[in-house]
Design a protein around this motif. Sequence first.
Motif, PDB file in Angstrom:
ATOM      1  N   ARG A 104       0.831  -1.195   0.000  1.00 33.27           N
ATOM      2  CA  ARG A 104       0.000   0.000   0.000  1.00 33.27           C
ATOM      3  C   ARG A 104       0.873   1.255   0.000  1.00 33.27           C
ATOM      4  O   ARG A 104       0.630   2.203  -0.731  1.00 33.27           O
ATOM      5  CB  ARG A 104      -0.850  -0.025   1.268  1.00 33.27           C
ATOM      6  CG  ARG A 104      -2.242   0.496   1.054  1.00 33.27           C
ATOM      7  CD  ARG A 104      -3.089   0.128   2.248  1.00 33.27           C
ATOM      8  NE  ARG A 104      -4.455   0.490   1.992  1.00 33.27           N
ATOM      9  CZ  ARG A 104      -5.473   0.151   2.758  1.00 33.27           C
ATOM     10  NH1 ARG A 104      -5.275  -0.582   3.822  1.00 33.27           N
ATOM     11  NH2 ARG A 104      -6.684   0.542   2.473  1.00 33.27           N
ATOM     12  N   HIS A 133     -11.370  -0.316   5.125  1.00 36.08           N
ATOM     13  CA  HIS A 133     -11.584   1.119   4.963  1.00 36.08           C
ATOM     14  C   HIS A 133     -10.496   1.957   5.615  1.00 36.08           C
ATOM     15  O   HIS A 133     -10.685   3.139   5.874  1.00 36.08           O
ATOM     16  CB  HIS A 133     -12.952   1.499   5.530  1.00 36.08           C
ATOM     17  CG  HIS A 133     -14.076   0.758   4.879  1.00 36.08           C
ATOM     18  ND1 HIS A 133     -14.753   1.260   3.799  1.00 36.08           N
ATOM     19  CD2 HIS A 133     -14.608  -0.470   5.117  1.00 36.08           C
ATOM     20  CE1 HIS A 133     -15.668   0.374   3.403  1.00 36.08           C
ATOM     21  NE2 HIS A 133     -15.602  -0.672   4.190  1.00 36.08           N
TER      22      HIS A 133
ATOM     23  N   PRO B 444      -2.918   6.315   1.493  1.00 33.12           N
ATOM     24  CA  PRO B 444      -3.140   4.949   1.007  1.00 33.12           C
ATOM     25  C   PRO B 444      -4.194   4.197   1.799  1.00 33.12           C
ATOM     26  O   PRO B 444      -4.463   3.041   1.521  1.00 33.12           O
ATOM     27  CB  PRO B 444      -1.762   4.301   1.166  1.00 33.12           C
ATOM     28  CG  PRO B 444      -1.111   5.061   2.259  1.00 33.12           C
ATOM     29  CD  PRO B 444      -1.620   6.451   2.166  1.00 33.12           C
ATOM     30  N   ALA B 445      -4.781   4.836   2.769  1.00 28.47           N
ATOM     31  CA  ALA B 445      -5.743   4.120   3.603  1.00 28.47           C
ATOM     32  C   ALA B 445      -7.075   3.917   2.904  1.00 28.47           C
ATOM     33  O   ALA B 445      -7.930   3.210   3.402  1.00 28.47           O
ATOM     34  CB  ALA B 445      -5.957   4.890   4.900  1.00 28.47           C
ATOM     35  N   GLY B 446      -7.262   4.529   1.754  1.00 28.37           N
ATOM     36  CA  GLY B 446      -8.508   4.316   1.023  1.00 28.37           C
ATOM     37  C   GLY B 446      -9.572   5.307   1.423  1.00 28.37           C
ATOM     38  O   GLY B 446      -9.316   6.275   2.130  1.00 28.37           O
ATOM     39  N   GLY B 448     -12.052   5.536   3.477  1.00 22.13           N
ATOM     40  CA  GLY B 448     -12.414   5.856   4.850  1.00 22.13           C
ATOM     41  C   GLY B 448     -11.564   6.954   5.462  1.00 22.13           C
ATOM     42  O   GLY B 448     -12.028   7.691   6.300  1.00 22.13           O
ATOM     43  N   ARG B 449     -10.339   7.040   5.026  1.00 23.97           N
ATOM     44  CA  ARG B 449      -9.467   8.077   5.578  1.00 23.97           C
ATOM     45  C   ARG B 449      -9.063   9.072   4.503  1.00 23.97           C
ATOM     46  O   ARG B 449      -8.219   9.920   4.740  1.00 23.97           O
ATOM     47  CB  ARG B 449      -8.198   7.451   6.158  1.00 23.97           C
ATOM     48  CG  ARG B 449      -8.462   6.449   7.229  1.00 23.97           C
ATOM     49  CD  ARG B 449      -7.169   6.024   7.855  1.00 23.97           C
ATOM     50  NE  ARG B 449      -6.538   7.131   8.544  1.00 23.97           N
ATOM     51  CZ  ARG B 449      -5.943   7.003   9.715  1.00 23.97           C
ATOM     52  NH1 ARG B 449      -5.906   5.847  10.310  1.00 23.97           N
ATOM     53  NH2 ARG B 449      -5.363   8.033  10.278  1.00 23.97           N
TER      54      ARG B 449
END
Lengths: 453, 453
Positions: A104, A133, B444-446, B448-449
């Motif tokens: 990631r 998420h 990179p947390a997608g 949700g963040r």
Amino acid sequence: MTRGVEIITIGDELLRGEVVDTNSSWLAARLLALGLRLERVTSVGDDFEPLVERLREAAARSEVVLTTGGLGPTDDDRTTAAVARAVGVELEPDGAVLEGLRQRWARAGWTFTKNNEKQAFFPKGATILENDHGTAPGFLARTASGSRIASMPGIPAEMKPMWEEKLAPILARELAPLPALVRSLNLFGLGESQMDALLVGLLDGARGSEGACEVTLHTKTTFPENRAILVVRPADRTDAAREGAARLLAALEAEARVRLGRSVFGADDETFSGAVVRALRTRRARLAIAESCSGGLAADLLTQTPGSSDVFELGLVCYANRMKEAVLNVPAEVLERHGAVSRECAEAMARNVRALADADLGVSVTGIAGPGGGSDEKPVGTVHFALATASGVRHLARSFPFERQRVKLASAYTALALALRHLEDKWPEGEDLLEGRWAVRRDPAGAGRGGPR
Amino acid sequence: MTRGVEIITIGDELLRGEVVDTNSSWLAARLLALGLRLERVTSVGDDFEPLVERLREAAARSEVVLTTGGLGPTDDDRTTAAVARAVGVELEPDGAVLEGLRQRWARAGWTFTKNNEKQAFFPKGATILENDHGTAPGFLARTASGSRIASMPGIPAEMKPMWEEKLAPILARELAPLPALVRSLNLFGLGESQMDALLVGLLDGARGSEGACEVTLHTKTTFPENRAILVVRPADRTDAAREGAARLLAALEAEARVRLGRSVFGADDETFSGAVVRALRTRRARLAIAESCSGGLAADLLTQTPGSSDVFELGLVCYANRMKEAVLNVPAEVLERHGAVSRECAEAMARNVRALADADLGVSVTGIAGPGGGSDEKPVGTVHFALATASGVRHLARSFPFERQRVKLASAYTALALALRHLEDKWPEGEDLLEGRWAVRRDPAGAGRGGPR
């Protein structure tokens, strides 16, 4: 009866008042539906030793301990290490999680630091709960005596799907609780005390029927909405008991709907905004709104529902009288003779915004939100509403005993309720729109408790 | 170091998830400023014996136990009796309170029942805390070992003034804590991580200066605002130490303001809406707003501030393209060639709403709130803004990586920020309006963040 569940929310920010903990309330409602009994919620800081101690105490008395927060990469995130200590095991890295994190970071072109590695360590033997998420996975650890400690992130957008998709299915399978059937009826336009009065005796006879189901009724207020929540717990694990519980819930819901009448706009997760958009869509009607004291909140409320653009034509916020004249064509004579907060002005606003937008329905709101601007004749909280349709204009006046933001909110809801009840044929000619006491109730407790709840 | 403070919030509704507890967060911030150390917050149900046990445990380890909830007249309100039991005293009626309640009920023409009498009973020897905003008084009881248990109502509108006016002064006098000086700087337009980066090292050298004051810095996010909170605790009780702490806080605040720049819109209780209204008032400027994707939220935000009617002329919510043409005179050619979500449309909207309202400033917002309506070229979250003044039109484009309600909120704030920074001469020609990463940051947390925090 099994032992209960505890929630521990973790973070110094909770003890400094920088964050309102909404996680535990959300989890509490899910535990109720899952059939697990929540006994206690505790918020504690990040200090390691006290945290270990709280976890140990909780695990000793409860079957399940849920924690939120403290799973991040920084030094003050200590939940994982504290749970390992409380359970009496070491921390171990998980190869797959570590590799996933590395990839990631690489994709994002970021440097993978030692701190980031921390999120791939878990108490030895714990079940990892993937985080779809965010970066920090959760986990479910077990104590020697058979209690469970499950840790999830503090960010609601990460915690909620982790509960729904990862943790709740495991707990349901392992603990096999008796899930309760829950139905919430969502209301606008009826005070909490009136709602209570209408529901008196609803459960009489229900308790003990259908194989001794357990039945409860709660009420909940989120201004200006009220909810009546029915909870039916099957008597045992048989299909027959579950079907009986479902029958009982359906019967109670039907009876509650009759008693509560048109104030019920939806059930469970249905929103007021969603109900209005649905009604407009069903009748293929398009809406225009002219607001004064609600300041755009009626339009904002309507547009909270995705797809509202199909049914919402135009919103006008005419704060200045001059604009009511210039943009909305409210006759100068109306403003001079009756004032902007008047039946006449509200009716002209509704009629003209409908014409301006060439919409099917026009609604209007004009009033005094306060704290200034009131008079003896028209005190703060005085609001006039109108609804214009192809067949004419209807008017409503209300006197809301609230502070500014609540006057705005009650006004926005009431404006949309005019359209909703018209579309659903629930505003018969000659009848009031809202239940009388919603507007006039005052009790001797004074301003703090005054008005509808 | 004295022992700390605990808060116990009481009520089955807390354990069923029907209420979010906001009282403890509010009290936590007040305790911090008062100089008392909050150690733990616990939520428990109404059951009598467990409640007594929790109160005893808390009083044994803490100097002060604050409770909220369970003071009402009904049978499930058991806090008063539980505190009496925990402290080891009887309940006694207070004649003056009883008489006051009787008179209140008589004035309202209500029947005074036995249940109502309950609210005039208190643990023997307790100090009564009058309730100026409701019926149930609070009280402050003392245990044999010298701990205090103070009980207040659960309704925030009653609890808050009781704390401020009755309880806090008593605790300040009796415990003589060292009150901390607190200053919050309130920001919009700068991500939390950027704010953190700009504040690195701010406290270096401050710790230990001014007679060894204790200094801390926290950050807090309430989307889309961020706060930087400075806390300075004097070294001792002398006037010199207090003055030193005030000097230190002022110096740190000044330095923080330089580092954080124009993103700071106010301090402490100042709201973003209030800052915009104040700026408009100072410059004697009147504003008109044309909204599309924010759906009325910009107007709602502005009108949250009392007196905004002096500076807010007109709000238009043109959800349908047809309305952008018909009401806002956006040329059909602009909509055909560039679409409604475009620089050209935003500029026409701002120019024309300013002209329509004959206002000094016109701002506009047009974008895609989602979840539907996006395309490869214009994904969900694409928003165009414009500001029209006597000297021309300026444009801003943003791509917000949020879900619907946050796109609306970020859009409403940004629209008002255009006006605010123009009025404060903080939007130099050629510069971006918001700090770059506020719009483009992704980690990179997608989802949700993702995006600014």
